[in-house]
Design a protein around this motif. Sequence first.
Motif, mmCIF file in Angstrom:
data_model
loop_
_atom_site.group_PDB
_atom_site.id
_atom_site.type_symbol
_atom_site.label_atom_id
_atom_site.label_comp_id
_atom_site.label_asym_id
_atom_site.label_seq_id
_atom_site.Cartn_x
_atom_site.Cartn_y
_atom_site.Cartn_z
ATOM 1 N N CYS A 91 0.826 -1.211 0.000
ATOM 2 C CA CYS A 91 0.000 0.000 0.000
ATOM 3 C C CYS A 91 0.861 1.262 0.000
ATOM 4 O O CYS A 91 0.600 2.200 -0.764
ATOM 5 C CB CYS A 91 -0.952 -0.004 1.193
ATOM 6 N N ILE A 92 1.897 1.276 0.828
ATOM 7 C CA ILE A 92 2.801 2.430 0.847
ATOM 8 C C ILE A 92 3.509 2.571 -0.500
ATOM 9 O O ILE A 92 3.636 3.675 -1.038
ATOM 10 C CB ILE A 92 3.820 2.308 1.996
ATOM 11 N N ALA A 93 3.957 1.445 -1.066
ATOM 12 C CA ALA A 93 4.636 1.486 -2.363
ATOM 13 C C ALA A 93 3.707 1.997 -3.455
ATOM 14 O O ALA A 93 4.109 2.812 -4.298
ATOM 15 C CB ALA A 93 5.174 0.101 -2.720
ATOM 16 N N ALA A 94 2.451 1.544 -3.454
ATOM 17 C CA ALA A 94 1.500 1.983 -4.481
ATOM 18 C C ALA A 94 1.214 3.477 -4.362
ATOM 19 O O ALA A 94 1.199 4.191 -5.370
ATOM 20 C CB ALA A 94 0.205 1.177 -4.364
ATOM 21 N N ILE A 95 1.006 3.939 -3.135
ATOM 22 C CA ILE A 95 0.738 5.365 -2.924
ATOM 23 C C ILE A 95 1.939 6.202 -3.371
ATOM 24 O O ILE A 95 1.791 7.221 -4.048
ATOM 25 C CB ILE A 95 0.378 5.638 -1.450
ATOM 26 N N ASN A 96 3.131 5.741 -3.015
ATOM 27 C CA ASN A 96 4.341 6.468 -3.403
ATOM 28 C C ASN A 96 4.519 6.442 -4.923
ATOM 29 O O ASN A 96 4.898 7.451 -5.526
ATOM 30 C CB ASN A 96 5.557 5.867 -2.702
ATOM 31 N N LEU A 138 2.157 6.172 -7.168
ATOM 32 C CA LEU A 138 1.156 7.074 -7.740
ATOM 33 C C LEU A 138 1.573 8.539 -7.607
ATOM 34 O O LEU A 138 1.401 9.326 -8.536
ATOM 35 C CB LEU A 138 -0.191 6.871 -7.052
ATOM 36 N N ALA A 139 2.128 8.891 -6.459
ATOM 37 C CA ALA A 139 2.478 10.287 -6.184
ATOM 38 C C ALA A 139 3.768 10.725 -6.862
ATOM 39 O O ALA A 139 3.844 11.848 -7.372
ATOM 40 C CB ALA A 139 2.588 10.505 -4.673
ATOM 41 N N THR A 140 4.778 9.860 -6.878
ATOM 42 C CA THR A 140 6.101 10.287 -7.342
ATOM 43 C C THR A 140 6.641 9.478 -8.512
ATOM 44 O O THR A 140 7.681 9.823 -9.061
ATOM 45 C CB THR A 140 7.138 10.186 -6.202
ATOM 46 N N ARG A 141 5.962 8.389 -8.849
ATOM 47 C CA ARG A 141 6.395 7.446 -9.890
ATOM 48 C C ARG A 141 7.715 6.781 -9.524
ATOM 49 O O ARG A 141 8.507 6.410 -10.376
ATOM 50 C CB ARG A 141 6.504 8.126 -11.257
ATOM 51 N N ARG A 142 7.931 6.602 -8.221
ATOM 52 C CA ARG A 142 9.120 5.922 -7.707
ATOM 53 C C ARG A 142 8.724 5.053 -6.519
ATOM 54 O O ARG A 142 7.796 5.372 -5.787
ATOM 55 C CB ARG A 142 10.176 6.919 -7.252
ATOM 56 N N ILE A 143 9.464 3.969 -6.347
ATOM 57 C CA ILE A 143 9.322 3.128 -5.163
ATOM 58 C C ILE A 143 10.673 3.174 -4.461
ATOM 59 O O ILE A 143 11.664 2.670 -4.991
ATOM 60 C CB ILE A 143 8.928 1.686 -5.540
ATOM 61 N N PRO A 144 10.737 3.804 -3.299
ATOM 62 C CA PRO A 144 12.028 4.041 -2.646
ATOM 63 C C PRO A 144 12.735 2.756 -2.207
ATOM 64 O O PRO A 144 12.106 1.833 -1.681
ATOM 65 C CB PRO A 144 11.681 4.882 -1.415
ATOM 66 N N ALA A 146 12.997 -0.555 -12.353
ATOM 67 C CA ALA A 146 13.704 -1.431 -11.412
ATOM 68 C C ALA A 146 12.979 -1.527 -10.076
ATOM 69 O O ALA A 146 12.956 -2.592 -9.448
ATOM 70 C CB ALA A 146 15.132 -0.929 -11.201
ATOM 71 N N GLY A 147 12.353 -0.444 -9.632
ATOM 72 C CA GLY A 147 11.626 -0.471 -8.363
ATOM 73 C C GLY A 147 10.484 -1.469 -8.382
ATOM 74 O O GLY A 147 10.187 -2.106 -7.366
ATOM 75 N N ASP A 148 9.835 -1.623 -9.529
ATOM 76 C CA ASP A 148 8.745 -2.595 -9.658
ATOM 77 C C ASP A 148 9.273 -4.022 -9.513
ATOM 78 O O ASP A 148 8.651 -4.857 -8.857
ATOM 79 C CB ASP A 148 8.044 -2.430 -10.999
ATOM 80 N N LEU A 177 10.111 -4.558 -5.911
ATOM 81 C CA LEU A 177 8.911 -4.681 -5.086
ATOM 82 C C LEU A 177 8.319 -6.082 -5.179
ATOM 83 O O LEU A 177 7.966 -6.673 -4.154
ATOM 84 C CB LEU A 177 7.862 -3.640 -5.489
ATOM 85 N N ILE A 178 8.224 -6.636 -6.370
ATOM 86 C CA ILE A 178 7.661 -7.986 -6.498
ATOM 87 C C ILE A 178 8.587 -9.010 -5.851
ATOM 88 O O ILE A 178 8.137 -9.996 -5.279
ATOM 89 C CB ILE A 178 7.329 -8.339 -7.963
ATOM 90 N N ALA A 179 9.888 -8.767 -5.900
ATOM 91 C CA ALA A 179 10.835 -9.676 -5.244
ATOM 92 C C ALA A 179 10.654 -9.623 -3.725
ATOM 93 O O ALA A 179 10.625 -10.666 -3.058
ATOM 94 C CB ALA A 179 12.271 -9.327 -5.626
ATOM 95 N N VAL A 180 10.521 -8.440 -3.171
ATOM 96 C CA VAL A 180 10.328 -8.310 -1.721
ATOM 97 C C VAL A 180 8.977 -8.907 -1.320
ATOM 98 O O VAL A 180 8.871 -9.580 -0.292
ATOM 99 C CB VAL A 180 10.462 -6.841 -1.267
#
Length: 174
Positions: free
Chosen positions: A16-21, A23-29, A79-81, A84-87
């Motif tokens: 959920c945090i990754a999706a919101i981020n 959507l907002a920034t187009r990045r997954i930290p 790469a963030g995607d 994310l699926i790996a985590v």
Amino acid sequence: MPIEPYLDLSLLLLVCIAAINDLATRRIPNRLLLTGLACALLLHLLSASPGASVLKAFSGMGVGFAIFLPFYLLRGMAAGDVKLIAVAGAFIGPEEAFEVAVLTWCVGGVMSLCVVLMNGRLRLAFTNIRYLLSGFMVPGIHMTDMPLQQSAGSIPYGLAIAVGTITVLLRHYG
């Protein structure tokens, strides 16, 4: 100690945090992903059989990574995607990581089609698909030798991963 509810709740929070981020920034930290991975491994270590549980975590991580890596290499995903699926796979194991990946492809495909249709770029999307497939079908042509095509649009794939993950988690409790 049964760790499954804690794994599921932590994974739900992560996606959920990754999706919101996304959507907002187009990045997954990376910080979020590393925190999620550490949480998954710690919870697996606290299970009744930590050796088997950690092996399941690494297997799930490997499945998620292996399934999405080709899309990153073809420049169809960030790469963030992939990370994310790996985590996510580290939380749920290999079988469910595969299920999440398939559901994510379906959700991502619908999202992509909507973006392409809303932007009137269907012809460009088919041109890009033909371009990608030619790298596989024409001997001697490498993707790196071919010029980049214009994008038909992009989507926050973290949202698709979250929807796929939530769908699999709901099956457990629904």
